[in-house]
Design an enzyme around this catalytic site. Structure first.
Site, short mmCIF file in Angstrom:
data_model
loop_
_atom_site.label_atom_id
_atom_site.label_comp_id
_atom_site.label_asym_id
_atom_site.label_seq_id
_atom_site.Cartn_x
_atom_site.Cartn_y
_atom_site.Cartn_z
N ASP A 31 6.29 -3.30 8.61
CA ASP A 31 5.87 -2.36 7.42
C ASP A 31 6.96 -1.26 7.94
O ASP A 31 7.31 -0.93 8.98
CB ASP A 31 4.50 -1.72 7.71
CG ASP A 31 3.90 -1.10 6.50
OD1 ASP A 31 4.87 -0.94 5.50
OD2 ASP A 31 2.93 -0.59 6.41
N ASN B 219 1.80 -7.22 -3.49
CA ASN B 219 3.18 -6.61 -3.60
C ASN B 219 3.69 -6.60 -5.05
O ASN B 219 4.68 -5.93 -5.19
CB ASN B 219 3.98 -7.07 -2.48
CG ASN B 219 3.95 -6.75 -0.88
OD1 ASN B 219 4.13 -7.45 -0.20
ND2 ASN B 219 3.39 -5.23 -0.99
C1 FPP Z 1 7.32 -3.68 3.93
O1 FPP Z 1 8.07 -2.19 3.83
C2 FPP Z 1 8.37 -4.70 3.81
C3 FPP Z 1 8.17 -5.47 2.78
C4 FPP Z 1 7.25 -5.54 1.76
C5 FPP Z 1 9.41 -6.67 2.53
C6 FPP Z 1 9.71 -7.30 3.84
C7 FPP Z 1 10.84 -8.22 3.65
C8 FPP Z 1 11.75 -8.67 4.53
C9 FPP Z 1 12.07 -7.83 5.73
C10 FPP Z 1 12.60 -9.77 4.02
C11 FPP Z 1 12.23 -10.99 4.70
C12 FPP Z 1 13.06 -12.03 4.27
C13 FPP Z 1 13.04 -13.63 4.47
C14 FPP Z 1 13.66 -14.46 3.56
C15 FPP Z 1 12.21 -14.06 5.75
P1 FPP Z 1 7.61 -1.29 2.86
O2 FPP Z 1 8.35 -1.35 1.57
O3 FPP Z 1 5.85 -1.40 2.25
O4 FPP Z 1 7.99 0.22 3.56
P2 FPP Z 1 7.33 1.54 3.27
O5 FPP Z 1 5.74 1.53 3.70
O6 FPP Z 1 7.76 2.34 4.08
O7 FPP Z 1 7.14 2.01 1.82
#
Ligand code: FPP
Length: 251
Positions: free
Chosen positions: A29, A77
């Site tokens: 996160d 999501n």
């Molecule tokens: C959460 O941060 C993150 C995600 C929803 C996406 C995570 C995905 C990756 C790191 C890519 C992985 C890829 C592979 C193929 C394994 P957020 O966007 O919720 O952050 P925030 O809470 O600060 O808004």
């Protein structure tokens, strides 16, 4: 700096090799907030997040941890702006294309869990290709939860067991924890010993609800794109200070 890089290529000396978690799960996160703090668009946070995940996978290999599971995309999501959803789907596909040869060379088994049937077809194809071509690999089990929801997983397992009972393949008395586990997406994978959640939220967010029954939980305020080997070291030190009783009393 050079000193710490050398140190972190091997298991830090203060950690006990015999008491490492076998399976680490991560809720990655904070990508969006990290990007915002840098004055960058949210997608830059996801791009950096991939690099961090890749290094964590390599770190698990370096330090002798045999399973890593990452929550990449939840069933909730889809409610994000369409642009971000499309970006993430494209990112997963590009990462798989780019990293597959290395995963094969490094003997990594990659597996995707979740409701994969509703993902874009080109991503589904890439997922099948990567799962098929690494299925006999054994150095580390790398599982990516994509379009994953723990409650949905439990419902689909229940449905498939109910269907078998209806068809006379199973009797209701045959249903126990082991059988149930074998109907989850994660069948065959040991349950996580340690869950790490970055960016401070104290929630499971529908992640591996069944499998997490006895997992130790470590929450850090560090945002996912800043979660490096030093942070992982802290999480493992905390894990090794816990007494895992599994319902028993202390010795
Ligand atoms: C959460 O941060 C993150 C995600 C929803 C996406 C995570 C995905 C990756 C790191 C890519 C992985 C890829 C592979 C193929 C394994 P957020 O966007 O919720 O952050 P925030 O809470 O600060 O808004």
């Amino acid at each position: 700096m050079t000193q710490s890089l050398i140190t972190y290529s091997q298991l830090p000396l203060d950690l006990d090799r015999d008491r490492l978690p076998h399976h680490v799960a991560v809720i990655m996160d904070g990508n969006g907030r990290w990007a915002k703090h840098q004055g960058l668009p949210r997608i830059k946070g996801h791009q950096k997040g991939v690099d961090v995940l890749k290094d964590l996978l390599r770190c698990c290999q370096d330090w002798g941890i045999s399973a890593l599971t990452a929550y990449a995309f939840s069933t909730e999501n889809w409610k994000r702006p369409q642009f971000e959803v499309d970006f993430l789907m494209g990112l997963f596909e590009r990462v798989l294309q780019r990293e597959l040869a290395e995963m094969i060379a490094e003997n990594v088994r990659i597996r995707f869990v979740g409701n994969l049937d509703t993902l874009p077809q080109s991503l589904q194809d890439e997922i099948s290709r990567s799962m098929d071509s690494t299925k006999d690999n054994s150095t580390i089990e790398f599982t990516v939860a994509t379009n994953y929801g723990g409650q949905q997983e439990i419902v689909q397992a229940t449905r498939s067991i109910a269907q078998k009972v209806k068809e006379g393949i199973l009797e209701p008395e045959d249903i126990d924890e082991k059988l149930f586990e074998n109907h989850l997406y994660t069948a065959g994978l040991v349950p996580p010993d340690l869950l790490i959640r970055t960016s401070g939220e104290m929630r499971l967010s529908n992640f591996l609800l069944w499998q997490m029954a006895y997992a130790e939980i470590y929450v850090t305020k560090t945002l996912w794109p800043d979660f490096d080997r030093r942070e992982f070291h802290k999480a493992l030190s905390s894990y090794q200070q816990r007494e895992r009783r599994f319902g028993k009393i202390s010795k």
